[in-house]
Design an enzyme around this catalytic site. Structure first.
Site, short mmCIF file in Angstrom:
data_model
loop_
_atom_site.label_atom_id
_atom_site.label_comp_id
_atom_site.label_asym_id
_atom_site.label_seq_id
_atom_site.Cartn_x
_atom_site.Cartn_y
_atom_site.Cartn_z
N HIS A 1 0.84 -1.20 0.00
CA HIS A 1 0.00 0.00 0.00
C HIS A 1 0.88 1.26 0.00
O HIS A 1 0.60 2.22 -0.72
CB HIS A 1 -0.89 0.05 1.25
CG HIS A 1 -1.87 -1.07 1.38
ND1 HIS A 1 -1.89 -1.93 2.46
CD2 HIS A 1 -2.88 -1.49 0.58
CE1 HIS A 1 -2.87 -2.80 2.33
NE2 HIS A 1 -3.49 -2.57 1.19
N LYS B 1 -17.61 -8.05 7.76
CA LYS B 1 -16.25 -8.57 7.62
C LYS B 1 -15.57 -8.65 8.98
O LYS B 1 -15.75 -7.75 9.81
CB LYS B 1 -15.46 -7.63 6.69
CG LYS B 1 -14.70 -8.36 5.59
CD LYS B 1 -14.20 -7.37 4.56
CE LYS B 1 -12.89 -7.81 3.95
NZ LYS B 1 -12.44 -6.88 2.89
N SER C 1 -2.10 -8.09 2.64
CA SER C 1 -2.47 -8.02 4.06
C SER C 1 -2.84 -9.41 4.57
O SER C 1 -2.58 -9.73 5.74
CB SER C 1 -3.66 -7.08 4.26
OG SER C 1 -3.30 -5.76 3.95
P1 ADP Z 1 -9.56 -4.33 -0.24
O1 ADP Z 1 -10.15 -5.07 0.93
O2 ADP Z 1 -10.44 -3.26 -0.79
O3 ADP Z 1 -8.95 -5.19 -1.30
P2 ADP Z 1 -6.89 -3.80 0.63
O4 ADP Z 1 -6.53 -3.03 1.87
O5 ADP Z 1 -6.58 -5.25 0.61
O6 ADP Z 1 -8.40 -3.49 0.42
O7 ADP Z 1 -6.20 -3.13 -0.65
C1 ADP Z 1 -6.42 -1.78 -0.99
C2 ADP Z 1 -5.76 -1.50 -2.32
O8 ADP Z 1 -4.36 -1.71 -2.22
C3 ADP Z 1 -6.22 -2.40 -3.48
O9 ADP Z 1 -6.25 -1.63 -4.66
C4 ADP Z 1 -5.13 -3.42 -3.57
O10 ADP Z 1 -5.04 -3.96 -4.89
C5 ADP Z 1 -3.92 -2.56 -3.24
N1 ADP Z 1 -2.79 -3.36 -2.76
C6 ADP Z 1 -2.75 -4.19 -1.72
N2 ADP Z 1 -1.53 -4.76 -1.60
C7 ADP Z 1 -0.78 -4.26 -2.63
C8 ADP Z 1 0.57 -4.48 -3.10
N3 ADP Z 1 1.39 -5.33 -2.49
N4 ADP Z 1 0.97 -3.79 -4.18
C9 ADP Z 1 0.12 -2.94 -4.80
N5 ADP Z 1 -1.15 -2.72 -4.43
C10 ADP Z 1 -1.60 -3.36 -3.36
#
Ligand code: ADP
Length: 150
Positions: free
Chosen positions: A17, A41, A127
């Site tokens: 992120h 969730k 995550s």
């Molecule tokens: P959600 O539950 O909406 O998927 P996340 O917190 O998992 O929320 O992810 C939020 C955003 O960050 C999404 O667009 C996801 O694709 C992006 N993201 C998560 N991990 C990475 C990573 N390692 N590299 C690039 N983008 C990421």
């Protein structure tokens, strides 16, 4: 003024992120990192903890604000006058999933989703993998900003 919303669960925020956010900073005047509240969730970290991790990580970045929202992301964007949603893409599975949502959001509201491709160094981070490591008492610090681990 170009204002983007970066929506997500951030359970917890990872270096993946952080990479997307840092690379988006030059593209926008303001980026609102918005934690979506979904009552159905189950999360590992409380909303307060997730909020604090992100605030600590970006405390010295004036273009970033951190908040929470519930309901549709596009409705939230309208309430704060944001015309862009920021999302990260790691792989084809992310793309397929994000494509349908982005097209729907644009049809619903005219709001454009801006995608940044993950950097090679952080493309493997998620995550959910971090949570698996933590649940099994492992050390996930190489995947996390120091503000989460300290
Ligand atoms: P959600 O539950 O909406 O998927 P996340 O917190 O998992 O929320 O992810 C939020 C955003 O960050 C999404 O667009 C996801 O694709 C992006 N993201 C998560 N991990 C990475 C990573 N390692 N590299 C690039 N983008 C990421």
């Amino acid at each position: 003024m170009r204002k983007a919303v970066f929506p997500g669960s951030f359970d917890p925020i990872t270096l993946g992120h952080v990479d997307i956010i840092n690379r988006a900073i030059p593209l926008f005047d303001e980026i609102v990192i918005a934690i979506g509240i979904n009552a159905d969730k189950k999360y590992m970290f409380s909303l307060e903890e997730r909020l604090q991790f992100i605030k600590n990580t970006f405390q010295s970045e004036p273009k970033i604000t951190v908040t929470t929202y519930s309901g549709l992301t596009v409705d939230y964007c309208k309430t704060i006058d944001s015309n862009f949603i920021l999302r990260g893409l790691r792989n084809p599975a992310d793309f397929e999933f994000e494509k349908a949502i982005a097209i729907t959001n644009r049809k619903l509201s005219g709001i454009e989703t801006v995608f940044l491709l993950t950097s090679a160094e952080t493309s493997f981070i998620s995550s959910s993998i971090v949570r698996d490591i933590l649940r099994n008492n492992g050390d996930a610090s190489i995947l996390l900003p120091k503000e989460v681990t300290q």
